[in-house]
Structures are given as structure tokens and as C-alpha cells.
Design a protein around this motif. Structure first.
Motif, PDB file in Angstrom:
ATOM      1  N   ALA A 187      26.979 -40.811 -69.631  1.00 54.23           N
ATOM      2  CA  ALA A 187      26.799 -41.781 -68.547  1.00 54.23           C
ATOM      3  C   ALA A 187      25.319 -42.061 -68.296  1.00 54.23           C
ATOM      4  N   LEU A 188      24.499 -41.012 -68.319  1.00 57.80           N
ATOM      5  CA  LEU A 188      23.063 -41.193 -68.107  1.00 57.80           C
ATOM      6  C   LEU A 188      22.428 -41.992 -69.240  1.00 57.80           C
ATOM      7  N   ALA A 189      22.674 -41.553 -70.466  1.00 61.65           N
ATOM      8  CA  ALA A 189      21.991 -42.147 -71.612  1.00 61.65           C
ATOM      9  C   ALA A 189      22.459 -43.568 -71.892  1.00 61.65           C
ATOM     10  N   SER A 190      23.728 -43.865 -71.651  1.00 66.18           N
ATOM     11  CA  SER A 190      24.226 -45.218 -71.911  1.00 66.18           C
ATOM     12  C   SER A 190      23.826 -46.184 -70.810  1.00 66.18           C
ATOM     13  N   ALA A 191      23.600 -45.662 -69.595  1.00 66.63           N
ATOM     14  CA  ALA A 191      23.207 -46.530 -68.489  1.00 66.63           C
ATOM     15  C   ALA A 191      21.747 -46.954 -68.598  1.00 66.63           C
ATOM     16  N   GLU A 192      20.893 -46.092 -69.150  1.00 64.75           N
ATOM     17  CA  GLU A 192      19.463 -46.392 -69.264  1.00 64.75           C
ATOM     18  C   GLU A 192      18.977 -45.952 -70.646  1.00 64.75           C
ATOM     19  N   PRO A 193      18.950 -46.878 -71.605  1.00 63.80           N
ATOM     20  CA  PRO A 193      18.616 -46.508 -72.984  1.00 63.80           C
ATOM     21  C   PRO A 193      17.252 -45.857 -73.148  1.00 63.80           C
ATOM     22  N   GLY A 194      16.312 -46.117 -72.230  1.00 62.14           N
ATOM     23  CA  GLY A 194      15.002 -45.499 -72.337  1.00 62.14           C
ATOM     24  C   GLY A 194      14.936 -44.086 -71.813  1.00 62.14           C
ATOM     25  N   LEU A 195      16.010 -43.619 -71.207  1.00 63.04           N
ATOM     26  CA  LEU A 195      16.060 -42.273 -70.635  1.00 63.04           C
ATOM     27  C   LEU A 195      16.337 -41.265 -71.733  1.00 63.04           C
ATOM     28  N   ARG A 196      15.593 -40.164 -71.746  1.00 66.07           N
ATOM     29  CA  ARG A 196      15.804 -39.139 -72.765  1.00 66.07           C
ATOM     30  C   ARG A 196      16.563 -37.977 -72.144  1.00 66.07           C
ATOM     31  N   VAL A 197      17.694 -37.617 -72.769  1.00 67.62           N
ATOM     32  CA  VAL A 197      18.599 -36.589 -72.249  1.00 67.62           C
ATOM     33  C   VAL A 197      18.756 -35.491 -73.293  1.00 67.62           C
ATOM     34  N   ALA A 198      18.615 -34.253 -72.869  1.00 68.74           N
ATOM     35  CA  ALA A 198      18.912 -33.099 -73.727  1.00 68.74           C
ATOM     36  C   ALA A 198      20.189 -32.444 -73.219  1.00 68.74           C
ATOM     37  N   LEU A 199      21.169 -32.277 -74.095  1.00 70.05           N
ATOM     38  CA  LEU A 199      22.455 -31.671 -73.757  1.00 70.05           C
ATOM     39  C   LEU A 199      22.532 -30.318 -74.429  1.00 70.05           C
ATOM     40  N   ALA A 200      22.638 -29.269 -73.616  1.00 67.95           N
ATOM     41  CA  ALA A 200      22.618 -27.903 -74.129  1.00 67.95           C
ATOM     42  C   ALA A 200      23.938 -27.220 -73.847  1.00 67.95           C
ATOM     43  N   GLY A 201      24.449 -26.486 -74.835  1.00 66.42           N
ATOM     44  CA  GLY A 201      25.691 -25.746 -74.617  1.00 66.42           C
ATOM     45  C   GLY A 201      26.034 -24.936 -75.836  1.00 66.42           C
ATOM     46  N   ARG A 202      26.869 -23.934 -75.628  1.00 64.08           N
ATOM     47  CA  ARG A 202      27.323 -23.096 -76.730  1.00 64.08           C
ATOM     48  C   ARG A 202      28.838 -23.094 -76.763  1.00 64.08           C
ATOM     49  N   ARG A 203      29.377 -22.769 -77.914  1.00 62.95           N
ATOM     50  CA  ARG A 203      30.831 -22.642 -78.027  1.00 62.95           C
ATOM     51  C   ARG A 203      31.275 -21.374 -77.309  1.00 62.95           C
ATOM     52  N   GLY A 204      32.389 -21.428 -76.645  1.00 65.01           N
ATOM     53  CA  GLY A 204      32.884 -20.268 -75.931  1.00 65.01           C
ATOM     54  C   GLY A 204      34.203 -20.600 -75.275  1.00 65.01           C
ATOM     55  N   ALA A 205      34.640 -19.711 -74.404  1.00 62.16           N
ATOM     56  CA  ALA A 205      35.951 -19.879 -73.780  1.00 62.16           C
ATOM     57  C   ALA A 205      35.854 -20.746 -72.535  1.00 62.16           C
ATOM     58  N   GLY A 206      35.263 -21.934 -72.694  1.00 59.61           N
ATOM     59  CA  GLY A 206      35.223 -22.878 -71.597  1.00 59.61           C
ATOM     60  C   GLY A 206      36.583 -23.531 -71.392  1.00 59.61           C
ATOM     61  N   ALA A 207      36.661 -24.349 -70.341  1.00 59.50           N
ATOM     62  CA  ALA A 207      37.948 -24.961 -70.011  1.00 59.50           C
ATOM     63  C   ALA A 207      38.293 -26.127 -70.933  1.00 59.50           C
ATOM     64  N   SER A 208      37.302 -26.897 -71.365  1.00 63.53           N
ATOM     65  CA  SER A 208      37.568 -28.173 -72.025  1.00 63.53           C
ATOM     66  C   SER A 208      38.301 -28.018 -73.347  1.00 63.53           C
ATOM     67  N   GLN A 209      37.872 -27.083 -74.196  1.00 68.66           N
ATOM     68  CA  GLN A 209      38.498 -26.925 -75.502  1.00 68.66           C
ATOM     69  C   GLN A 209      39.941 -26.440 -75.400  1.00 68.66           C
TER      70      GLN A 209
END
Length: 502
Positions: free
Chosen positions: A23-45
Motif C-alpha cells: 500500500a505504501l510503495a504503490s501509493a507513492e512510487p518515490g517512497l523507498r520501503v524495506a520489508l523485513a521478515g523471517r519464515r516461521g510459525a506466523g499466522a498468515s502461512q
């Protein structure tokens, strides 16, 4: 080690983290976003991805202030899903060079079953679904249980009543996460990095990874059930509501028959209802167990798996007995200790939180991502997120006596779902009900004064009472020590940062 300057760090790569970054990156193409995460027993998967409004309704939730706010959010999220899904896929197709749209298992239709393995709590939820349909103008149709497709329960587990909810949607969660990844890959202003150590700096926040340090004036913590220790390490004086875990086990099985729609019961004791969700490859996702815990668990238990399979084979389709086990899922749903999500700005400059959504995270992800991105970029508070500010006073819609009664009803429903049969001599049903009530009275009595545990989280109290009391007491002490109300400091709009620095 490289130093990489970006505008926003998003910590957590589950569905909320990925959606917020998109949502951030698509709303403002000049905005730089770093997405950090590791694989684990999160809810989404491990999610079943029922994009339902009515399916999650309970009697207590529908008739409480904050429960009704949650239902209204679910209604709004359902309205946003078609546009959000199209936008994500459009970016993904660009990544694929205009190839065919990847199948994400999207469909509509849910059959809700009130079966013989039920308690009065289930029936109250079943009735509340009808009421919610009338209140929000959503169709609810009575159907004959014999007409429900791909439904073949054991005779003594059969449904006595059934509803069809034609507008309730569903997805294959794992395919949807892959769609988000493709969309993020098509955006030139998003960089992915493994999880690292998050710290505060004079100018904002720094994520120390293996090969680089990412710095930004703004950070969004969307780390699910792992959010509380991360926030405490960042700033021990933050008065963000603690987040606990609800461990869940589910399984993907071969199809005993084509499944055109979701099959599910109403929400049940301490948990979501038993459900089967069609997957993009034709298999059945069957879920889900629930075990509230103070900390996330890494692996499923034998008891949870046995309970789930026993319920599915008896109550949904006994032909599942002969099907192949494709995949075992295990995840930790994040939930605020008061039972509600944490969404929005904190009192620390540039620090935002998006977690605690329990079972609503995937369904509500378009709404949360769009509203949070608009706040970060434009500085305008969102009315949708306002009730769930991370440093709010703990929410309590329950008088203590009513919470005890409701928790005892959950326990009685759990016994019914487990087919517990009391002796027929003497008044054992009444004696057991009184025993449940006494246990809940003792459970609630050991918690800090003024804190009423949501009945759905009662197992936290009777299984982890002293540790829960310590967690809540420490949080309340931090709140009392705060010299001023925990309100966000002034923020302006976020603007793109410069180039990477070596």
C-alpha cells in the motif's frame, strides 16, 4: 557493512506486513520501503483465508461496543477486497510480463452448519449470524442440510440446521501471499531483507541485518505474535497493549469430493468454527484448533491434530479418512491481551504498530493497509483505526460477573464438542456446570483488579494465571508511570529518502 537509507521500515512479512508495504510503495512510487521478515510459525502461512463477515459473528461480539466495531470493519473490508485484489494482481502481471493471472483460489459462498456436536454457545452464534445479516443488509438463506454440497458427516454428527451465506468469500492463503510477493517484486521501490535486530537511532530506526543496516525515520511493527518483545526491546517505556498468541493447527487434505464453497460451523468454544476451505489446486484446507498462549509455539501438538481430524472426519466428510495429507500447518494468531487489535501510531516518533488482529488479519488486510498507509503518508488520522490505538487503555466490554458466566459457557461448549458424556446417575450436568463456573471465578479472581480477561481467552487465565497476571500488572504499572496520556507526537508526511549509502 552497507548502510541503506529508506523511508519506511516494515517489520514483519506476514499478510499485514506485505500488504502495508504494498500500500505504501504503490501509493507513492518515490517512497523507498524495506520489508523485513523471517519464515516461521506466523499466522498468515497457516491461514484458512475465509474472507467472511458473518462467519465470524458471535452473540457476545455482536452485542458489545467493540465487537460491533469489529463487525463493521469486516463489512468495510469485504467492500474493498475486489478492488484491492485486482490492484495486487495487476502489479503481479506486470512482474510476469503480462502473463495469465495466477490462480489464488478466490471464490464465494459459505454453508454454515449447526450440527449435533454443538452447545448452546454455538446456537447463540448461529442466531447472531441471522441478526447480523439483517443489520448489515447481507443475505442469509436457510437451506436443507441434505442439500449442502460435498457434505457427508457421520449420522450422529449431522447438521440439524444450515444457512447459506452467498457473499462470504474465500482465498487460498498461500497463493495470496505469493500474489503479494509478485506485486511487491514489480515495485522498484521495495527491498526485501531477512529479519534482523531493530533499534532506535537519533534520526529514527535501524534494522541490523546480515549484510546491511537499513535506516529510516519511520518503522511499522507488524510482527504478529512476536511484536511485544520486539517493542519492549526497542523502548521499554512504551505502553503498547501486550500481544499474546493463539496457536492454531490446520491441515490440507486431498479432496474426497469437489468443494465449491466453504463448509463451517459457527464460532465455537474459545475458537473459530470447524471449517473446510476450497484450495486453488482442488484440495481441502481443514481448520483449525486454537490454544491461547503467552508466547508463540513452534510446532503443533498431537492433541490438537487429533482433535481437528476427529472433528473433520466425523462432522464434515467421513471420506476424508482415505485422502492424502498434503500439508500440516501451524501458526500463531496475534491478539491483544484485551482481545482486540493494535493499529496505528505510538507515542514514539515515527513508530507504528499493526498487529493483534487474531482471526481477522487476512480479511481486514486491505482496510488496515490502506488506512495505515494514508495516515503515514498524509498525516490524517483514520476513523477506522482510531478505536485500536496501540497505547489505548485496555478495552473492557465485559462486567466481571458476565465474563465469568460466558467463560464457563465456553468451557461447557468445549466439553460438548469433545463428546463428553456425564454419568446418568445424579445431577451431573448441573454439577459440572457449577464446577466450570467456580473454576472461572477462581481464574478471574487471581488477575489484576480492573482487568477483565475476554472470555474467549479464558484458557490463558486457568493455564497461565500467574504469568498472565505478571504481564498485565507490568503493563498497568507502565501506564501509571507515564507522565502524560500516550498520544502520538506531531508527524508530517513521509518523503522519499536519498540513494543507498555504502
Amino acid at each position: 557493512m552497507r548502510s541503506v537509507g529508506v523511508d519506511v521500515l516494515v517489520i514483519g512479512a506476514g499478510v499485514l506486513g506485505r500488504s502495508i508495504a504494498f500500500a505504501l510503495a504503490s501509493a507513492e512510487p518515490g517512497l523507498r520501503v524495506a520489508l523485513a521478515g523471517r519464515r516461521g510459525a506466523g499466522a498468515s502461512q497457516a491461514a484458512g483465508a475465509m474472507l467472511g463477515v458473518l462467519g465470524e459473528v458471535t452473540a457476545s461480539g455482536l452485542h458489545s461496543r467493540h465487537g460491533e466495531l469489529r463487525v463493521r470493519m469486516a463489512v468495510e473490508a469485504a467492500v474493498r477486497w475486489p478492488t484491492w485484489r485486482a490492484l495486487v494482481h495487476q502489479h503481479g502481471e506486470r512482474r510476469a510480463g503480462g502473463g495469465p493471472r495466477a490462480r489464488d483460489g478466490y471464490g464465494t459462498g459459505t454453508f454454515m452448519l449447526l450440527n449435533a456436536v454443538s452447545a448452546r454457545l454455538d446456537e447463540r452464534a448461529f442466531t447472531a449470524v441471522r441478526e447480523a445479516g439483517r443489520r448489515y443488509g447481507l443475505p442469509v438463506e436457510d437451506v436443507d442440510p441434505d442439500d449442502v454440497p460435498a457434505y457427508r458427516p457421520l449420522e450422529n454428527d449431522r447438521a440439524l440446521r444450515a444457512l447459506y451465506l452467498p457473499q462470504e468469500a474465500f482465498l487460498d492463503a498461500r497463493r495470496w501471499l505469493a500474489a503479494l510477493d509478485r506485486a511487491l517484486g514489480a515495485l522498484g521501490n521495495v527491498v526485501r531483507t531477512p529479519a534482523g535486530e531493530l533499534g532506535a537511532t537519533a534520526a529514527g530506526y535501524a534494522l541490523h541485518g546480515r549484510d546491511a543496516v537499513f535506516t529510516a525515520p519511520t518503522a511499522v511493527v507488524a510482527a504478529g505474535a512476536w511484536s511485544t518483545p520486539l517493542l519492549h526491546a526497542l523502548d521499554p517505556d512504551l505502553t503498547v497493549c501486550p500481544v499474546v498468541a493463539a496457536e492454531g493447527t490446520s491441515v490440507t487434505l486431498g479432496a474426497p469430493a469437489p468443494l465449491p464453497a466453504v463448509l463451517r460451523t459457527p464460532n465455537r468454544a474459545y475458537a473459530c468454527g470447524l471449517h473446510a476451505v476450497p484450495q486453488a489446486d482442488g484440495s481441502w484446507y481443514v481448520g483449525a484448533s486454537a490454544a491461547p498462549s503467552l508466547v508463540p509455539g513452534a510446532t503443533p501438538s498431537a492433541g490438537a491434530l487429533r482433535f481437528l481430524l476427529d472433528a473433520a472426519l466425523g462432522q464434515l466428510h467421513h471420506g476424508l479418512t482415505a485422502t492424502a495429507v498434503h500439508r500440516l500447518h501451524h501458526g500463531n494468531r496475534p491478539i491483544g491481551v484485551d482481545g482486540h487489535p493494535l493499529l496505528g501510531a505510538t507515542s514514539a516518533p515515527g513508530l507504528w504498530v499493526a498487529t493483534g488482529t487474531h482471526r481477522d488479519g487476512l480479511h481486514a488486510s486491505p482496510l488496515i493497509a490502506e488506512e495505515l498507509a494514508a495516515e503515514i503518508l498524509g498525516g490524517r488520522p483514520s476513523a477506522w483505526l482510531a478505536p485500536w490505538r496501540p497505547e489505548r487503555d485496555l478495552i473492557c466490554d465485559w462486567p466481571l460477573a458476565q465474563a465469568v458466566e460466558e467463560a464457563a459457557a465456553h468451557h461447557e461448549a468445549l466439553a460438548a464438542e469433545s463428546r463428553m458424556r456425564p454419568p446418568l446417575t445424579g445431577d451431573w450436568p448441573t454439577a459440572l456446570a457449577e464446577l466450570y463456573r467456580q473454576r472461572m471465578e477462581q481464574t478471574y479472581a487471581q488477575l489484576p483488579e480492573g482487568f477483565v480477561l475476554p472470555p474467549e481467552l479464558a484458557p490463558l487465565g486457568y493455564e497461565h494465571g500467574p504469568e498472565l497476571a505478571k504481564l498485565v500488572t507490568a503493563h498497568l504499572d507502565r501506564r501509571r508511570r507515564a507522565t502524560a496520556p500516550a498520544t502520538p507526537r506531531a508527524r508530517g508526511a513521509v518523503h522519499p529518502a536519498g540513494e543507498d549509502q555504502e
